[in-house]
Design an enzyme around this catalytic site. Structure first.
Site, PDB file in Angstrom:
ATOM      1  N   LYS A  22      28.395  23.086  32.643  1.00 38.70           N
ATOM      2  CA  LYS A  22      27.990  24.384  32.057  1.00 38.70           C
ATOM      3  C   LYS A  22      29.152  25.015  31.298  1.00 38.70           C
ATOM      4  O   LYS A  22      29.008  25.439  30.159  1.00 38.70           O
ATOM      5  CB  LYS A  22      27.537  25.326  33.180  1.00 38.70           C
ATOM      6  CG  LYS A  22      27.439  26.783  32.758  1.00 38.70           C
ATOM      7  CD  LYS A  22      26.977  27.691  33.879  1.00 38.70           C
ATOM      8  CE  LYS A  22      28.052  28.243  34.781  1.00 38.70           C
ATOM      9  NZ  LYS A  22      28.870  29.331  34.211  1.00 38.70           N
ATOM     10  N   ASN A  23      30.316  25.060  31.952  1.00 36.00           N
ATOM     11  CA  ASN A  23      31.425  25.803  31.350  1.00 36.00           C
ATOM     12  C   ASN A  23      32.107  25.051  30.216  1.00 36.00           C
ATOM     13  O   ASN A  23      32.917  25.625  29.492  1.00 36.00           O
ATOM     14  CB  ASN A  23      32.437  26.210  32.428  1.00 36.00           C
ATOM     15  CG  ASN A  23      31.865  27.301  33.322  1.00 36.00           C
ATOM     16  OD1 ASN A  23      30.844  27.912  32.983  1.00 36.00           O
ATOM     17  ND2 ASN A  23      32.495  27.544  34.458  1.00 36.00           N
ATOM     18  N   CYS A 117      31.582  42.439  36.838  1.00 32.07           N
ATOM     19  CA  CYS A 117      30.411  41.749  37.377  1.00 32.07           C
ATOM     20  C   CYS A 117      30.611  41.540  38.862  1.00 32.07           C
ATOM     21  O   CYS A 117      31.594  42.009  39.440  1.00 32.07           O
ATOM     22  CB  CYS A 117      30.158  40.439  36.644  1.00 32.07           C
ATOM     23  SG  CYS A 117      31.417  39.226  36.950  1.00 32.07           S
ATOM     24  N   ARG A 122      36.487  41.889  34.947  1.00 31.25           N
ATOM     25  CA  ARG A 122      36.811  40.700  34.138  1.00 31.25           C
ATOM     26  C   ARG A 122      37.174  41.161  32.728  1.00 31.25           C
ATOM     27  O   ARG A 122      36.350  41.123  31.816  1.00 31.25           O
ATOM     28  CB  ARG A 122      35.645  39.708  34.156  1.00 31.25           C
ATOM     29  CG  ARG A 122      35.442  39.138  35.558  1.00 31.25           C
ATOM     30  CD  ARG A 122      34.287  38.197  35.627  1.00 31.25           C
ATOM     31  NE  ARG A 122      34.536  36.934  34.967  1.00 31.25           N
ATOM     32  CZ  ARG A 122      33.598  36.015  34.788  1.00 31.25           C
ATOM     33  NH1 ARG A 122      32.369  36.228  35.208  1.00 31.25           N
ATOM     34  NH2 ARG A 122      33.885  34.871  34.186  1.00 31.25           N
ATOM     35  N   ASP A 308      35.785  28.514  41.370  1.00 31.11           N
ATOM     36  CA  ASP A 308      34.334  28.297  41.358  1.00 31.11           C
ATOM     37  C   ASP A 308      33.853  27.438  42.527  1.00 31.11           C
ATOM     38  O   ASP A 308      32.646  27.220  42.684  1.00 31.11           O
ATOM     39  CB  ASP A 308      33.897  27.654  40.026  1.00 31.11           C
ATOM     40  CG  ASP A 308      34.036  28.632  38.869  1.00 31.11           C
ATOM     41  OD1 ASP A 308      34.163  29.838  39.118  1.00 31.11           O
ATOM     42  OD2 ASP A 308      34.028  28.178  37.708  1.00 31.11           O
ATOM     43  N   ARG A 400      21.344  29.825  37.052  1.00 31.77           N
ATOM     44  CA  ARG A 400      22.266  30.013  35.929  1.00 31.77           C
ATOM     45  C   ARG A 400      23.182  28.800  35.774  1.00 31.77           C
ATOM     46  O   ARG A 400      23.611  28.508  34.661  1.00 31.77           O
ATOM     47  CB  ARG A 400      23.136  31.252  36.165  1.00 31.77           C
ATOM     48  CG  ARG A 400      22.359  32.522  36.167  1.00 31.77           C
ATOM     49  CD  ARG A 400      23.283  33.693  36.230  1.00 31.77           C
ATOM     50  NE  ARG A 400      24.263  33.593  35.140  1.00 31.77           N
ATOM     51  CZ  ARG A 400      25.298  34.393  35.000  1.00 31.77           C
ATOM     52  NH1 ARG A 400      25.514  35.333  35.872  1.00 31.77           N
ATOM     53  NH2 ARG A 400      26.121  34.252  33.984  1.00 31.77           N
TER      54      ARG A 400
HETATM   55  N1  EPU Z   1      41.785  37.726  32.673  1.00 32.19           N
HETATM   56  C1  EPU Z   1      42.502  38.784  32.174  1.00 32.19           C
HETATM   57  N2  EPU Z   1      42.339  39.095  30.858  1.00 32.19           N
HETATM   58  C2  EPU Z   1      41.532  38.385  30.020  1.00 32.19           C
HETATM   59  C3  EPU Z   1      40.814  37.299  30.544  1.00 32.19           C
HETATM   60  C4  EPU Z   1      40.971  36.986  31.877  1.00 32.19           C
HETATM   61  O1  EPU Z   1      43.254  39.444  32.890  1.00 32.19           O
HETATM   62  O2  EPU Z   1      41.443  38.724  28.838  1.00 32.19           O
HETATM   63  C5  EPU Z   1      41.923  37.372  34.087  1.00 32.19           C
HETATM   64  C6  EPU Z   1      40.582  37.369  34.830  1.00 32.19           C
HETATM   65  O3  EPU Z   1      40.215  38.651  35.270  1.00 32.19           O
HETATM   66  C7  EPU Z   1      40.844  36.401  35.958  1.00 32.19           C
HETATM   67  C8  EPU Z   1      41.759  35.370  35.295  1.00 32.19           C
HETATM   68  O4  EPU Z   1      42.324  36.022  34.166  1.00 32.19           O
HETATM   69  O5  EPU Z   1      41.559  37.045  36.972  1.00 32.19           O
HETATM   70  C9  EPU Z   1      41.084  34.093  34.867  1.00 32.19           C
HETATM   71  O6  EPU Z   1      39.897  34.391  34.158  1.00 32.19           O
HETATM   72  P1  EPU Z   1      39.369  33.483  32.978  1.00 32.19           P
HETATM   73  O7  EPU Z   1      39.486  34.231  31.700  1.00 32.19           O
HETATM   74  O8  EPU Z   1      40.019  32.150  33.042  1.00 32.19           O
HETATM   75  O9  EPU Z   1      37.835  33.378  33.321  1.00 32.19           O
HETATM   76  P2  EPU Z   1      36.682  33.179  32.265  1.00 32.19           P
HETATM   77  O10 EPU Z   1      37.197  32.397  31.121  1.00 32.19           O
HETATM   78  O11 EPU Z   1      36.020  34.481  32.000  1.00 32.19           O
HETATM   79  C10 EPU Z   1      35.835  30.897  33.215  1.00 32.19           C
HETATM   80  C11 EPU Z   1      34.547  30.381  33.811  1.00 32.19           C
HETATM   81  C12 EPU Z   1      34.328  31.000  35.186  1.00 32.19           C
HETATM   82  C13 EPU Z   1      35.519  30.633  36.063  1.00 32.19           C
HETATM   83  C14 EPU Z   1      36.823  31.100  35.407  1.00 32.19           C
HETATM   84  C15 EPU Z   1      38.062  30.694  36.154  1.00 32.19           C
HETATM   85  C16 EPU Z   1      33.236  29.977  31.828  1.00 32.19           C
HETATM   86  C17 EPU Z   1      32.077  30.301  30.997  1.00 32.19           C
HETATM   87  N3  EPU Z   1      33.452  30.720  32.900  1.00 32.19           N
HETATM   88  O12 EPU Z   1      35.673  32.309  33.103  1.00 32.19           O
HETATM   89  O13 EPU Z   1      33.160  30.397  35.703  1.00 32.19           O
HETATM   90  O14 EPU Z   1      35.391  31.238  37.316  1.00 32.19           O
HETATM   91  O15 EPU Z   1      36.932  30.557  34.067  1.00 32.19           O
HETATM   92  O16 EPU Z   1      38.136  29.328  36.273  1.00 32.19           O
HETATM   93  O17 EPU Z   1      33.939  29.011  31.551  1.00 32.19           O
HETATM   94  C18 EPU Z   1      31.249  30.229  37.064  1.00 32.19           C
HETATM   95  O18 EPU Z   1      30.950  29.193  36.438  1.00 32.19           O
HETATM   96  O19 EPU Z   1      30.681  30.570  38.136  1.00 32.19           O
HETATM   97  C19 EPU Z   1      32.314  31.089  36.547  1.00 32.19           C
HETATM   98  C20 EPU Z   1      32.456  32.360  36.901  1.00 32.19           C
END
Ligand code: EPU
Length: 422
Positions: A22-23, A117, A122, A308, A400
């Site tokens: 998915k991701n 969320c 986030r 995850d 999802r």
């Molecule tokens: N963060 C910041 N600032 C930003 C972005 C992120 O401080 O601008 C922080 C977040 O709050 C978190 C950390 O950095 O503490 C890592 O977040 P990340 O940005 O890596 O998460 P994401 O890209 O929004 C993806 C996956 C998530 C998974 C996370 C971590 C997708 C679509 N989503 O989210 O997947 O938990 O990476 O590996 O790729 C799931 O599939 O259930 C899911 C939540």
């Protein structure tokens, strides 16, 4: 609304086909905005989040269809709209992945700012910082992020945040940099296999990217990208969830398509629990027939243990013979499953971002509430071993991110039924 009824106690045995990730699929679908001509993606899971992304892309002028073999065809037909509205972004945060492609290809992006969320705050500050560093003007208006740039210019960008790297910020900046003028360096880039898969897709489209899979990615801008054919990698989180399912039921599963090289931290922890995990002919085999040892797990960016799989690991460790400790270093509030597992007889004690898990002899079935995707997977796992019936409400959370989960589980012997609320 639908829910799952699970009668615990069956030992799972057989083989499970692991779906596409998915991701990995979501940002790659968003990247099709960058491409001239047709993009063909194989192994894209049929999930609510994927359908949601395709709805967003349709609004942004990208038409798509699945062919008879299940391959997803995408083609940009209209480049006028650049607005990802609140109605869609609020349902799925991965919608922010259209920001980089829209800005790079259409020179403007208007993307609703996602709120918090169920798994915590986030923020998207790193996405915005990266795109601003590439030369975009940024403004926040009516809850929308507005970005524009006549031409993006390459830059050196440090993308580290308080919790390490960011997966989708790296994806957004890398996608935008493919069409920027000059050489962009992304430092503290996310190393997740999903980012590497996106880079491989972009390279096949004509992008010039090196260093993907390491914390420093270099992107040499090109003038255009052309649609290509690409096969999405297997879902390591789905594979990990089924590994835990085999472990918690003392079962024996072949995970077809699962990739050991993407799952080293998970395999390491499971082996310490006493689970036998081996490379199989077509993927990974997992078996368990002994008592579970307690372990310590800390979630970290890749190649560390993935957040995850934190909830699912917690469900497993509820039954270990002793005290385990899980510390969440990515989303310190991602613990809504703790209260629900305790309703099933678990002994979990939360202290800040850490949960102490005192192993119990058995869990007991109960009605429980799914709060997010991975928490629902953990409750299903607990239900597989609990005495009696577990009712996991709000099945839509699991839909999802897990393709046909109840069918896959039934096929290997689980007693799980999807029910409709009357
Ligand atoms: N963060 C910041 N600032 C930003 C972005 C992120 O401080 O601008 C922080 C977040 O709050 C978190 C950390 O950095 O503490 C890592 O977040 P990340 O940005 O890596 O998460 P994401 O890209 O929004 C993806 C996956 C998530 C998974 C996370 C971590 C997708 C679509 N989503 O989210 O997947 O938990 O990476 O590996 O790729 C799931 O599939 O259930 C899911 C939540």
């Amino acid at each position: 609304m639908q829910y799952f009824d699970i009668i615990g106690g069956s030992r799972l045995k057989g083989s499970v086909e692991i779906s596409g990730s998915k991701n990995a699929a979501l940002p790659i679908i968003a990247a099709s905005i960058l491409c001239d001509g047709e993009t063909i993606l194989r192994n894209v899971p049929d999930l609510a989040d994927v359908r949601q992304m395709l709805t967003l892309l349709l609004r942004l002028g990208v038409k798509s269809h699945r062919d008879a073999d299940g391959a997803l065809h995408l083609r940009v037909e209209d480049e006028m709209n650049v607005h990802a509205e609140y109605e869609l972004v609020s349902k799925m945060r991965a919608s922010v992945c259209v920001m980089g492609p829209l800005l790079a290809k259409r020179r403007r992006a208007q993307v609703s700012m996602p709120g918090g969320c169920a798994i915590g705050d986030r923020p998207i500050d790193l996405h915005i910082l990266g795109l601003q560093t590439l030369g975009a003007d940024f403004e926040l208006a009516n809850g929308d992020v507005l970005l524009k740039a006549k031409k993006l210019k390459a830059a050196e960008i440090f993308l580290g945040g308080p919790f390490g790297s960011s997966v989708t910020a790296t994806a957004n900046v890398m996608m935008a940099a493919t069409l920027a003028e000059g050489r962009t360096i992304i430092a503290s880039a996310a190393c997740e296999p999903e980012v590497t898969d996106l880079a491989n897709f972009l390279i096949a489209c004509g992008a010039r990217i090196t260093g993907h899979g390491t914390p420093e990615i270099t992107v040499e801008g090109v003038d255009r990208l052309k649609g290509t054919e690409h096969r999405v990698i297997a879902d390591r989180i789905e594979a990990g969830t089924f590994m835990m399912a085999a472990a918690i039921t003392n079962g024996d599963l072949d995970l077809v398509g699962a990739r050991m090289d993407h799952m080293r931290a998970v395999v390491d922890r499971l082996r310490r629990v006493g689970i036998i995990v081996e490379r199989g002919e077509k993927g990974i085999t997992v078996s368990s027939s002994r008592r579970l040892e307690p372990v310590t797990i800390t979630t970290q960016p890749y190649p560390g243990f993935p957040t995850d799989l934190q909830a699912q690991a917690m469900a497993l460790l509820c039954l270990a013979d002793g005290n385990s400790i899980i510390t969440e270093k990515i989303y310190p509030d991602r613990f809504l499953h703790v209260g629900e597992l305790n309703r099933m007889g678990a002994q979990l004690h939360k202290e800040g971002p850490t949960v102490i898990i005192s192993g119990v002899k058995r869990l007991v079935g109960a009605p429980v509430m799914a709060s997010d995707l991975r928490a629902s997977a953990a409750l299903i796992l607990a239900g597989l071993i609990a005495k009696g019936t577990t009712r996991v409400q709000r099945a839509y959370h699991i839909d999802r991110g897990y393709e046909s989960i109840e069918e896959k589980l039934q096929k290997v012997g689980a007693n799980i039924r999807r029910q409709n609320e009357s």
